[in-house]
Design a protein around this motif. Structure first.
Motif, PDB file in Angstrom:
ATOM      1  N   ASN A 188      -6.566  15.789  16.773  1.00  0.00           N
ATOM      2  CA  ASN A 188      -5.269  15.904  16.038  1.00  0.00           C
ATOM      3  C   ASN A 188      -5.218  14.552  15.497  1.00  0.00           C
ATOM      4  O   ASN A 188      -5.400  13.347  15.906  1.00  0.00           O
ATOM      5  N   TYR A 189      -4.972  14.603  14.229  1.00  0.00           N
ATOM      6  CA  TYR A 189      -5.122  13.601  13.240  1.00  0.00           C
ATOM      7  C   TYR A 189      -4.437  13.635  12.046  1.00  0.00           C
ATOM      8  O   TYR A 189      -4.303  14.705  11.409  1.00  0.00           O
ATOM      9  N   GLU A 190      -3.548  12.539  11.324  1.00  0.00           N
ATOM     10  CA  GLU A 190      -2.881  12.577  10.373  1.00  0.00           C
ATOM     11  C   GLU A 190      -3.295  11.343   9.404  1.00  0.00           C
ATOM     12  O   GLU A 190      -3.514  10.316  10.199  1.00  0.00           O
ATOM     13  N   VAL A 191      -3.293  11.497   8.160  1.00  0.00           N
ATOM     14  CA  VAL A 191      -3.855  10.302   7.241  1.00  0.00           C
ATOM     15  C   VAL A 191      -2.917  10.187   5.920  1.00  0.00           C
ATOM     16  O   VAL A 191      -2.828  11.387   5.616  1.00  0.00           O
ATOM     17  N   SER A 192      -2.560   8.833   5.777  1.00  0.00           N
ATOM     18  CA  SER A 192      -1.805   8.617   4.121  1.00  0.00           C
ATOM     19  C   SER A 192      -3.008   7.512   3.675  1.00  0.00           C
ATOM     20  O   SER A 192      -3.323   6.742   4.338  1.00  0.00           O
ATOM     21  N   TYR A 193      -2.736   7.748   2.228  1.00  0.00           N
ATOM     22  CA  TYR A 193      -3.591   6.827   1.573  1.00  0.00           C
ATOM     23  C   TYR A 193      -2.445   6.231   0.201  1.00  0.00           C
ATOM     24  O   TYR A 193      -1.610   7.062  -0.205  1.00  0.00           O
ATOM     25  N   GLY A 194      -2.660   4.952   0.271  1.00  0.00           N
ATOM     26  CA  GLY A 194      -1.919   4.266  -0.525  1.00  0.00           C
ATOM     27  C   GLY A 194      -2.870   3.971  -1.900  1.00  0.00           C
ATOM     28  O   GLY A 194      -3.674   3.195  -1.542  1.00  0.00           O
ATOM     29  N   ARG A 195      -2.411   4.187  -3.014  1.00  0.00           N
ATOM     30  CA  ARG A 195      -2.933   3.620  -4.197  1.00  0.00           C
ATOM     31  C   ARG A 195      -2.444   2.430  -4.504  1.00  0.00           C
ATOM     32  O   ARG A 195      -1.460   2.211  -5.039  1.00  0.00           O
ATOM     33  N   GLY A 196      -3.465   1.639  -4.856  1.00  0.00           N
ATOM     34  CA  GLY A 196      -3.184   0.154  -5.163  1.00  0.00           C
ATOM     35  C   GLY A 196      -2.868  -0.667  -4.228  1.00  0.00           C
ATOM     36  O   GLY A 196      -2.762  -0.400  -2.962  1.00  0.00           O
ATOM     37  N   ARG A 197      -2.755  -2.200  -4.405  1.00  0.00           N
ATOM     38  CA  ARG A 197      -2.429  -2.979  -3.310  1.00  0.00           C
ATOM     39  C   ARG A 197      -0.936  -3.768  -3.881  1.00  0.00           C
ATOM     40  O   ARG A 197      -1.196  -4.753  -4.444  1.00  0.00           O
ATOM     41  N   TRP A 198       0.003  -3.145  -3.690  1.00  0.00           N
ATOM     42  CA  TRP A 198       1.170  -3.759  -4.103  1.00  0.00           C
ATOM     43  C   TRP A 198       1.841  -4.504  -3.227  1.00  0.00           C
ATOM     44  O   TRP A 198       1.708  -4.439  -2.115  1.00  0.00           O
ATOM     45  N   PRO A 199       2.171  -5.683  -3.687  1.00  0.00           N
ATOM     46  CA  PRO A 199       2.743  -6.687  -2.940  1.00  0.00           C
ATOM     47  C   PRO A 199       4.239  -6.420  -2.096  1.00  0.00           C
ATOM     48  O   PRO A 199       4.743  -5.643  -2.935  1.00  0.00           O
ATOM     49  N   GLY A 200       4.456  -6.783  -1.062  1.00  0.00           N
ATOM     50  CA  GLY A 200       5.635  -6.552  -0.168  1.00  0.00           C
ATOM     51  C   GLY A 200       5.421  -6.075   1.107  1.00  0.00           C
ATOM     52  O   GLY A 200       4.017  -6.027   1.604  1.00  0.00           O
ATOM     53  N   GLU A 201       6.266  -5.263   1.709  1.00  0.00           N
ATOM     54  CA  GLU A 201       6.328  -4.867   3.085  1.00  0.00           C
ATOM     55  C   GLU A 201       5.994  -3.557   3.075  1.00  0.00           C
ATOM     56  O   GLU A 201       6.499  -2.466   2.395  1.00  0.00           O
ATOM     57  N   TYR A 202       5.219  -3.023   4.057  1.00  0.00           N
ATOM     58  CA  TYR A 202       4.747  -1.954   4.424  1.00  0.00           C
ATOM     59  C   TYR A 202       5.333  -1.538   5.798  1.00  0.00           C
ATOM     60  O   TYR A 202       5.305  -2.123   6.590  1.00  0.00           O
ATOM     61  N   VAL A 203       5.846  -0.207   5.986  1.00  0.00           N
ATOM     62  CA  VAL A 203       6.394  -0.030   7.272  1.00  0.00           C
ATOM     63  C   VAL A 203       5.710   1.514   7.673  1.00  0.00           C
ATOM     64  O   VAL A 203       5.290   2.472   6.785  1.00  0.00           O
ATOM     65  N   VAL A 204       5.041   1.541   8.867  1.00  0.00           N
ATOM     66  CA  VAL A 204       4.405   2.798   9.404  1.00  0.00           C
ATOM     67  C   VAL A 204       5.213   3.348  10.532  1.00  0.00           C
ATOM     68  O   VAL A 204       5.466   2.347  11.659  1.00  0.00           O
ATOM     69  N   ASN A 205       5.505   4.179  10.724  1.00  0.00           N
ATOM     70  CA  ASN A 205       6.360   5.100  11.975  1.00  0.00           C
ATOM     71  C   ASN A 205       5.518   6.373  12.373  1.00  0.00           C
ATOM     72  O   ASN A 205       4.817   6.829  11.626  1.00  0.00           O
ATOM     73  N   ALA A 206       5.892   6.584  13.644  1.00  0.00           N
ATOM     74  CA  ALA A 206       5.215   7.900  14.079  1.00  0.00           C
ATOM     75  C   ALA A 206       6.651   8.408  14.882  1.00  0.00           C
ATOM     76  O   ALA A 206       7.554   8.062  15.423  1.00  0.00           O
TER      77      ALA A 206
ATOM     78  N   GLU B 176       0.796 -11.450  -3.026  1.00  0.00           N
ATOM     79  CA  GLU B 176       0.866 -11.356  -4.654  1.00  0.00           C
ATOM     80  C   GLU B 176      -0.583 -10.728  -5.063  1.00  0.00           C
ATOM     81  O   GLU B 176      -0.620 -10.014  -6.011  1.00  0.00           O
ATOM     82  N   LYS B 177      -1.608 -11.194  -4.456  1.00  0.00           N
ATOM     83  CA  LYS B 177      -3.040 -10.782  -4.920  1.00  0.00           C
ATOM     84  C   LYS B 177      -3.320  -9.505  -4.224  1.00  0.00           C
ATOM     85  O   LYS B 177      -4.521  -8.871  -4.087  1.00  0.00           O
ATOM     86  N   GLY B 178      -2.496  -8.790  -3.185  1.00  0.00           N
ATOM     87  CA  GLY B 178      -2.759  -7.633  -2.826  1.00  0.00           C
ATOM     88  C   GLY B 178      -3.630  -7.401  -1.329  1.00  0.00           C
ATOM     89  O   GLY B 178      -4.308  -6.738  -0.830  1.00  0.00           O
ATOM     90  N   GLU B 179      -3.575  -8.848  -0.742  1.00  0.00           N
ATOM     91  CA  GLU B 179      -4.617  -8.970   0.314  1.00  0.00           C
ATOM     92  C   GLU B 179      -3.320  -9.242   1.406  1.00  0.00           C
ATOM     93  O   GLU B 179      -2.111  -9.491   1.631  1.00  0.00           O
ATOM     94  N   PHE B 180      -3.866  -8.572   2.565  1.00  0.00           N
ATOM     95  CA  PHE B 180      -3.166  -8.414   3.915  1.00  0.00           C
ATOM     96  C   PHE B 180      -2.892  -9.797   4.366  1.00  0.00           C
ATOM     97  O   PHE B 180      -3.750 -10.692   4.698  1.00  0.00           O
ATOM     98  N   ILE B 181      -1.394 -10.069   4.915  1.00  0.00           N
ATOM     99  CA  ILE B 181      -1.122 -11.316   5.534  1.00  0.00           C
ATOM    100  C   ILE B 181      -0.976 -11.153   7.070  1.00  0.00           C
ATOM    101  O   ILE B 181      -0.011 -10.496   7.523  1.00  0.00           O
ATOM    102  N   PRO B 182      -2.061 -11.677   7.986  1.00  0.00           N
ATOM    103  CA  PRO B 182      -2.040 -11.214   9.403  1.00  0.00           C
ATOM    104  C   PRO B 182      -0.531 -11.819   9.809  1.00  0.00           C
ATOM    105  O   PRO B 182      -0.264 -11.037  10.886  1.00  0.00           O
TER     106      PRO B 182
END
Length: 194
Positions: A101-119, A172-178
């Motif tokens: 049982n597995y789902e996957v999404s891919y995002g193209r590019g490293r866009w700055p801003g907020e990402y939301v992940v729900n189930a 802004e550089k597309g890097e993850f902010i912990p």
């Protein structure tokens, strides 16, 4: 007269066997090269990878919903946006040759801003509750290195329940902010129930 034909036949047979061996050697070199490339692993098709796993013994349809900055939510009823694509929509055991049982999404590019992940627990055919799911986000940095950046375990207790696993930001550089990771609720599934 026959003696000369035997020599010609033998020479022709020798040349055919030699050509067969040369072609075989070339083919083996290409097969070995492809195996070596596959063992190194392929680069993922996206820069932000969101995966969700749940127990293969449970016959449940758990849906992954993701939203990138400035984009529409992506999930089972809207499989693509400008940034994210839902690549695998797992419906549980029904009609699925794979037991995982597995789902996957891919995002193209490293866009700055907020990402939301729900189930969201769409349906539990065997009525086993709670359904525990693990969600993992991996990020491919500018050097092409892929690493897991955040993981969450969530518990879904009834059909129709949508839970925010986490929200996070890229700079802004597309890097993850912990320090940006939080679980502030945001519904992504359209209210129409599609």
């Amino acid at each position: 007269m026959w003696r000369g034909m035997n020599v010609s036949f033998r020479d022709m047979l020798f040349l055919l066997v030699f050509a067969y061996l040369v072609i075989g050697a070339i083919a083996l070199a290409h097969v070995a090269k492809n195996d070596e490339e596959q063992s190194k692993g392929q680069a993922p098709p996206g820069n932000v990878i969101v995966e969700m796993f749940w127990d293969k013994a449970i016959d449940a349809d758990v849906d992954l919903w993701v939203q990138a900055p400035g984009d529409v939510p992506v999930g089972y009823s809207n499989k693509s946006g400008m940034i994210f694509n839902l690549v695998r929509d797992d419906l549980g055991r029904g009609g699925d040759p794979n037991s995982m049982n597995y789902e996957v999404s891919y995002g193209r590019g490293r866009w700055p801003g907020e990402y939301v992940v729900n189930a969201m627990l769409y349906r539990s055919r065997d009525q086993k509750y709670p359904v525990d799911a693990r969600i993992v986000v991996s990020h491919q940095n500018q050097q092409g290195e892929v690493r897991q950046v955040v993981q969450s375990n969530i518990e879904l207790t009834f059909e129709g329940q949508e839970t925010t696993a986490f929200r996070f930001r890229l700079d802004e550089k597309g890097e993850f902010i912990p320090d940006s990771v939080n679980r502030i609720r945001k519904n992504l599934r359209p209210a129409s129930g599609s």
